[in-house]
Design a protein around this motif. Structure first.
Motif, PDB file in Angstrom:
ATOM      1  N   PHE A  13      62.890  47.617  10.022  1.00 40.91           N
ATOM      2  CA  PHE A  13      63.160  46.981   8.727  1.00 40.91           C
ATOM      3  C   PHE A  13      62.694  47.879   7.589  1.00 40.91           C
ATOM      4  O   PHE A  13      63.396  48.062   6.605  1.00 40.91           O
ATOM      5  CB  PHE A  13      62.435  45.637   8.665  1.00 40.91           C
ATOM      6  CG  PHE A  13      62.652  44.900   7.383  1.00 40.91           C
ATOM      7  CD1 PHE A  13      63.852  44.249   7.130  1.00 40.91           C
ATOM      8  CD2 PHE A  13      61.666  44.881   6.408  1.00 40.91           C
ATOM      9  CE1 PHE A  13      64.054  43.564   5.944  1.00 40.91           C
ATOM     10  CE2 PHE A  13      61.862  44.209   5.214  1.00 40.91           C
ATOM     11  CZ  PHE A  13      63.063  43.538   4.993  1.00 40.91           C
ATOM     12  N   SER A  14      61.498  48.464   7.755  1.00 41.20           N
ATOM     13  CA  SER A  14      60.968  49.357   6.735  1.00 41.20           C
ATOM     14  C   SER A  14      61.870  50.574   6.558  1.00 41.20           C
ATOM     15  O   SER A  14      62.127  51.017   5.437  1.00 41.20           O
ATOM     16  CB  SER A  14      59.552  49.799   7.115  1.00 41.20           C
ATOM     17  OG  SER A  14      59.054  50.728   6.202  1.00 41.20           O
ATOM     18  N   SER A  15      62.390  51.111   7.651  1.00 37.92           N
ATOM     19  CA  SER A  15      63.266  52.268   7.570  1.00 37.92           C
ATOM     20  C   SER A  15      64.550  51.931   6.841  1.00 37.92           C
ATOM     21  O   SER A  15      65.086  52.730   6.082  1.00 37.92           O
ATOM     22  CB  SER A  15      63.596  52.778   8.977  1.00 37.92           C
ATOM     23  OG  SER A  15      62.416  53.188   9.639  1.00 37.92           O
ATOM     24  N   THR A  16      65.062  50.709   7.080  1.00 39.09           N
ATOM     25  CA  THR A  16      66.285  50.271   6.411  1.00 39.09           C
ATOM     26  C   THR A  16      66.062  50.178   4.916  1.00 39.09           C
ATOM     27  O   THR A  16      66.889  50.608   4.109  1.00 39.09           O
ATOM     28  CB  THR A  16      66.731  48.898   6.953  1.00 39.09           C
ATOM     29  OG1 THR A  16      66.954  48.999   8.351  1.00 39.09           O
ATOM     30  CG2 THR A  16      68.016  48.441   6.267  1.00 39.09           C
ATOM     31  N   ILE A  17      64.923  49.615   4.509  1.00 41.03           N
ATOM     32  CA  ILE A  17      64.611  49.481   3.092  1.00 41.03           C
ATOM     33  C   ILE A  17      64.501  50.863   2.443  1.00 41.03           C
ATOM     34  O   ILE A  17      65.056  51.119   1.379  1.00 41.03           O
ATOM     35  CB  ILE A  17      63.302  48.697   2.897  1.00 41.03           C
ATOM     36  CG1 ILE A  17      63.476  47.245   3.367  1.00 41.03           C
ATOM     37  CG2 ILE A  17      62.863  48.737   1.453  1.00 41.03           C
ATOM     38  CD1 ILE A  17      64.517  46.454   2.582  1.00 41.03           C
ATOM     39  N   GLN A  18      63.777  51.761   3.090  1.00 37.09           N
ATOM     40  CA  GLN A  18      63.571  53.083   2.530  1.00 37.09           C
ATOM     41  C   GLN A  18      64.873  53.872   2.459  1.00 37.09           C
ATOM     42  O   GLN A  18      65.066  54.683   1.561  1.00 37.09           O
ATOM     43  CB  GLN A  18      62.532  53.844   3.363  1.00 37.09           C
ATOM     44  CG  GLN A  18      61.128  53.255   3.252  1.00 37.09           C
ATOM     45  CD  GLN A  18      60.153  53.956   4.170  1.00 37.09           C
ATOM     46  OE1 GLN A  18      60.510  54.863   4.899  1.00 37.09           O
ATOM     47  NE2 GLN A  18      58.908  53.520   4.146  1.00 37.09           N
ATOM     48  N   ALA A  19      65.777  53.607   3.417  1.00 36.47           N
ATOM     49  CA  ALA A  19      67.021  54.357   3.465  1.00 36.47           C
ATOM     50  C   ALA A  19      67.964  53.982   2.334  1.00 36.47           C
ATOM     51  O   ALA A  19      68.964  54.653   2.115  1.00 36.47           O
ATOM     52  CB  ALA A  19      67.709  54.131   4.810  1.00 36.47           C
ATOM     53  N   GLN A  20      67.679  52.923   1.615  1.00 36.16           N
ATOM     54  CA  GLN A  20      68.542  52.507   0.524  1.00 36.16           C
ATOM     55  C   GLN A  20      68.541  53.533  -0.604  1.00 36.16           C
ATOM     56  O   GLN A  20      69.543  53.707  -1.286  1.00 36.16           O
ATOM     57  CB  GLN A  20      68.105  51.142  -0.007  1.00 36.16           C
ATOM     58  CG  GLN A  20      68.385  50.000   0.968  1.00 36.16           C
ATOM     59  CD  GLN A  20      67.905  48.670   0.431  1.00 36.16           C
ATOM     60  OE1 GLN A  20      67.203  48.619  -0.574  1.00 36.16           O
ATOM     61  NE2 GLN A  20      68.255  47.596   1.102  1.00 36.16           N
ATOM     62  N   ASP A  21      67.420  54.191  -0.830  1.00 36.86           N
ATOM     63  CA  ASP A  21      67.324  55.214  -1.861  1.00 36.86           C
ATOM     64  C   ASP A  21      67.450  56.597  -1.219  1.00 36.86           C
ATOM     65  O   ASP A  21      66.674  56.951  -0.343  1.00 36.86           O
ATOM     66  CB  ASP A  21      65.981  55.114  -2.596  1.00 36.86           C
ATOM     67  CG  ASP A  21      65.921  53.926  -3.528  1.00 36.86           C
ATOM     68  OD1 ASP A  21      66.971  53.295  -3.767  1.00 36.86           O
ATOM     69  OD2 ASP A  21      64.818  53.625  -4.020  1.00 36.86           O
TER      70      ASP A  21
END
Length: 209
Positions: A13-21
């Protein structure tokens, strides 16, 4: 085992959030800056509603306030808080005009290099044009919904107040729709703009205390 799967979930989940930017490349940065600067030059007045969230580490919930912001080129800015209290701050030339529920005061910031710099920072962040400021290191990011510029102050005095300054821009018109100011303590203030109108007539009397 359940804790292991929970850990994997949070990592994913954290990787998905970070991958947004995603970091912009050089050509994307140049095109983005050109669009923002053109938009800022064409903007003479701004009227907008805003909601402000103040995050303090020791509070469970962010402190929410709301109101209206008015800008008139080259450097007049009025922040008027209307909920949950009445409070306004006007940046006008070398003065800070404050109206706290009818109690008025004036602060001369002309002799303070720091306050003049902070005032300039506020004016430029409203317009979105901060890229030529040598006092900051700037990083640029993109997502499917917005473009983002992150400013890290080089000046130690400014850095004692602001650890970073983040601006989120609409993709279509390169206008700022969110400002985030992070303090050295990692407490932060987020301001989200809505119902923006540009280049309407604004009388100078609006910026009187």
């Amino acid at each position: 085992m359940r804790n292991y799967f929970l850990l994997l979930f949070f990592i994913a989940f954290s990787s998905t959030i970070q991958a947004q930017d995603v970091t912009m490349n050089a050509s994307e940065i140049a095109a983005f800056k050109e669009k923002v600067i053109a938009s800022a030059k064409a903007t003479q007045t701004i009227k907008t509603d805003f909601v402000q969230y103040k995050h303090l580490d020791f509070l469970a919930d962010d402190v929410k306030t709301s109101g209206k912001m008015v800008f008139k080129a080259p450097g007049l800015v009025k922040w008027e808080y209307t909920n949950p209290y009445q409070y306004s701050v006007i940046f006008k030339e070398d003065q800070l005009l404050i109206n706290d529920g009818g109690t008025k005061s004036k602060v001369d910031i002309g002799n303070s290099k720091l306050f003049k710099k902070l005032n300039q920072l506020i004016v430029n962040s409203v317009k979105g044009n901060m890229f030529n400021d040598s006092d900051f290191t700037v990083s640029f990011y993109k997502s499917s919904k917005y473009n983002k510029a992150v400013f890290i102050p080089k000046d130690k005095k400014i850095a004692s107040y602001i650890a970073s300054f983040e601006l989120l821009f609409n993709k279509n018109d390169a206008q700022v729709f969110e400002v985030k100011m992070v303090e050295p303590s990692q407490d932060f203030t987020r301001i989200i703009f809505s119902n923006r109108t540009l280049n309407t007539t604004i009388n100078d009397s609006v910026f009187s205390n």
